[in-house]
Design a protein around this motif. Structure first.
Motif, mmCIF file in Angstrom:
data_model
loop_
_atom_site.group_PDB
_atom_site.id
_atom_site.type_symbol
_atom_site.label_atom_id
_atom_site.label_comp_id
_atom_site.label_asym_id
_atom_site.label_seq_id
_atom_site.Cartn_x
_atom_site.Cartn_y
_atom_site.Cartn_z
ATOM 1 N N UNK A 1 27.667 0.110 -5.887
ATOM 2 C CA UNK A 1 27.460 -1.107 -5.275
ATOM 3 C C UNK A 1 26.913 -0.522 -3.655
ATOM 4 N N UNK A 2 26.688 0.870 -3.726
ATOM 5 C CA UNK A 2 25.766 1.452 -3.212
ATOM 6 C C UNK A 2 24.249 1.246 -2.446
ATOM 7 N N UNK A 3 23.548 1.262 -1.595
ATOM 8 C CA UNK A 3 21.933 1.136 -1.760
ATOM 9 C C UNK A 3 21.240 1.678 -1.436
ATOM 10 N N UNK A 4 19.908 2.165 -1.741
ATOM 11 C CA UNK A 4 19.114 3.324 -1.409
ATOM 12 C C UNK A 4 18.934 3.518 0.520
ATOM 13 N N UNK A 5 18.910 4.354 0.813
ATOM 14 C CA UNK A 5 18.140 4.159 2.468
ATOM 15 C C UNK A 5 17.276 5.294 2.527
ATOM 16 N N UNK A 6 16.247 4.994 3.988
ATOM 17 C CA UNK A 6 15.255 6.006 4.370
ATOM 18 C C UNK A 6 15.539 7.022 5.398
ATOM 19 N N UNK A 7 15.444 8.373 5.168
ATOM 20 C CA UNK A 7 15.804 8.964 5.682
ATOM 21 C C UNK A 7 14.555 9.041 6.728
ATOM 22 N N UNK A 8 13.849 9.834 6.561
ATOM 23 C CA UNK A 8 12.492 10.047 7.023
ATOM 24 C C UNK A 8 11.117 8.477 7.011
ATOM 25 N N UNK A 9 10.272 8.431 8.203
ATOM 26 C CA UNK A 9 10.706 9.020 9.237
ATOM 27 C C UNK A 9 11.895 8.007 9.404
ATOM 28 N N UNK A 10 12.657 7.895 10.443
ATOM 29 C CA UNK A 10 13.912 7.503 10.846
ATOM 30 C C UNK A 10 14.330 6.460 11.614
ATOM 31 N N UNK A 11 14.825 5.329 11.851
ATOM 32 C CA UNK A 11 14.567 4.031 12.004
ATOM 33 C C UNK A 11 15.079 3.929 13.095
ATOM 34 N N UNK B 1 2.412 13.150 6.760
ATOM 35 C CA UNK B 1 3.422 12.026 7.407
ATOM 36 C C UNK B 1 4.709 12.765 6.868
ATOM 37 N N UNK B 2 5.590 12.679 6.700
ATOM 38 C CA UNK B 2 7.088 13.249 6.050
ATOM 39 C C UNK B 2 7.223 11.779 6.234
ATOM 40 N N UNK B 3 7.792 11.483 4.510
ATOM 41 C CA UNK B 3 8.728 10.507 4.351
ATOM 42 C C UNK B 3 9.712 10.832 3.541
ATOM 43 N N UNK C 1 25.989 10.621 -8.671
ATOM 44 C CA UNK C 1 25.109 11.050 -7.576
ATOM 45 C C UNK C 1 23.574 10.767 -7.330
ATOM 46 N N UNK C 2 23.804 11.395 -5.719
ATOM 47 C CA UNK C 2 22.478 10.716 -4.801
ATOM 48 C C UNK C 2 21.734 11.811 -4.658
ATOM 49 N N UNK C 3 20.504 11.998 -3.765
ATOM 50 C CA UNK C 3 19.237 12.814 -4.447
ATOM 51 C C UNK C 3 17.848 11.986 -3.824
ATOM 52 N N UNK C 4 17.914 13.048 -2.504
ATOM 53 C CA UNK C 4 16.802 13.001 -1.546
ATOM 54 C C UNK C 4 15.372 13.176 -2.157
ATOM 55 N N UNK C 5 14.446 12.075 -1.946
ATOM 56 C CA UNK C 5 12.978 12.653 -2.577
ATOM 57 C C UNK C 5 11.829 12.800 -1.412
ATOM 58 N N UNK C 6 10.776 13.388 -1.381
ATOM 59 C CA UNK C 6 10.076 13.852 0.075
ATOM 60 C C UNK C 6 9.116 13.757 -0.878
ATOM 61 N N UNK C 7 8.237 12.798 0.077
ATOM 62 C CA UNK C 7 6.301 12.825 -0.232
ATOM 63 C C UNK C 7 6.251 14.374 -0.063
ATOM 64 N N UNK C 8 6.903 15.003 0.715
ATOM 65 C CA UNK C 8 6.070 16.580 1.031
ATOM 66 C C UNK C 8 6.487 18.019 -0.380
ATOM 67 N N UNK D 1 0.821 -1.013 0.262
ATOM 68 C CA UNK D 1 0.042 0.063 0.139
ATOM 69 C C UNK D 1 1.160 1.585 -0.389
ATOM 70 N N UNK D 2 0.483 2.117 0.099
ATOM 71 C CA UNK D 2 0.340 3.281 -0.141
ATOM 72 C C UNK D 2 0.883 3.944 1.383
ATOM 73 N N UNK D 3 1.954 4.420 2.262
ATOM 74 C CA UNK D 3 1.943 4.791 3.552
ATOM 75 C C UNK D 3 0.643 6.283 3.982
ATOM 76 N N UNK D 4 0.377 6.924 2.697
ATOM 77 C CA UNK D 4 -0.175 7.880 3.106
ATOM 78 C C UNK D 4 -1.143 8.157 2.143
#
Length: 303
Positions: free
Chosen positions: A293-303, A191-193, A160-167, A83-86
């Motif tokens: 060889x690096x993977x994406x990571x979740x920034x918000x909400x913090x784990x 809720x901000x992701x 390059x790496x980038x931050x993506x946000x639902x806000x 599902x979608x989180x919000x």
């Protein structure tokens, strides 16, 4: 999460008999003479997977037998629904209803849910009600976009790496006041992701390099907002070049399945006050693997 690094693209062979009609030169094919049901054989499901990896978007006309339950059951044969989180308009079976009447418009180029570390691998969209004219959807091939970048831009993109946000700044695409759209976005961003994604992702099946950008992009990591926006426009413009796109004119009962790991899409808001209702099912993906060889990571909400 698949920790196996993909070193190079692998050719995809469509093994079962499918009647495919390519729609555009670089993306999209219509699958003819097939009814989408959960009873399709494993060989046919695999052939559809392979066709999707190759064509990025598959279209199916006249699937009037498909209702919410059939769409979900078919999706489960393909992968795990998520599902979608919000977002409002979701049902217990992970279907998301996108209704123009209630503000559910997607008239911005985007890849579904890139604000999640492991955003969906596949999206399945069914036309429940369509306007008499307008309301088409356009998809762009982000792998073809990378392939046709000048070499110097490829080298820049790879690091390059980038931050993506639902806000995100949804108001940029609002051409007139819309209370329903305002309310929809308020719930969407309740809720901000945020996730950090590589600009260049290795596809987990084909190994192709593709660009992760679109409407949920916030900024490039370690760059200012101003520099980020300039770079965004350079790469995003390459993604949405007409040569990389396919446009689908919906009819009621149509179904589209797209590879959310190598596409962006845009739903045109050109149908006035006519109703437009779609139901979308998304299937679980995995973390984005970068070229180093690096993977994406979740920034918000913090784990």
């Amino acid at each position: 999460m698949n920790q196996n690094t993909i070193s190079s693209p692998r050719p995809v062979t469509i093994t079962a008999d499918l009647k495919l009609r390519p729609i555009a030169g670089r993306i999209g094919a219509e699958v003819q003479e097939i009814a989408l049901t959960p009873d399709l054989s494993p060989a046919t499901i695999q052939a559809l997977r392979d066709a999707l990896t190759h064509h990025k978007v598959l279209f199916f006309r006249d699937q009037h037998h498909v209702d919410a339950a059939t769409q979900t059951a078919f999706g489960r044969k393909w992968g795990e629904p998520v599902g979608h989180p919000t977002a409002p308009g979701q049902t217990g079976d992970h279907l998301l209803e996108l209704s123009a009447e209630h503000g559910g418009k997607a008239n911005v180029w985007h890849t579904d849910m890139t604000f999640l570390e492991s955003y969906p691998a596949v999206s399945i969209l069914r036309a429940v009600n369509v306007p008499p004219c307008g309301g088409d959807t356009v998809w762009a091939n982000t792998a073809a976009a990378y392939e046709h970048l000048p070499d110097h831009l490829k080298q820049l993109a790879d690091g390059l790496w980038a931050v993506h946000s639902n806000d995100y700044d949804y108001a940029v695409n609002q051409t007139r006041p819309d209370q329903a759209m305002d309310a929809y976005h308020a719930t969407f961003a309740s809720s901000v992701f945020e996730a950090e994604q590589p600009l260049v992702r290795l596809h987990p099946i084909s190994g192709e390099k593709s660009l992760i950008l679109g409407g949920f992009f916030k900024k490039f990591s370690n760059l200012s907002l101003s520099d980020s926006r300039h770079l965004f426009e350079i790469f995003q413009t390459h993604i949405t070049r007409l040569e990389n796109t396919v446009r689908w004119q919906w009819k009621k009962g149509d179904v589209a399945i797209w590879d959310n790991q190598s596409t962006q899409h845009y739903a045109l808001d050109d149908y006035g006050n006519y109703p437009r209702v779609m139901q979308r099912l998304t299937l679980r993906g995995e973390s984005s693997l970068s070229t180093d060889g690096r993977y994406s990571r979740q920034l918000l909400p913090a784990k």
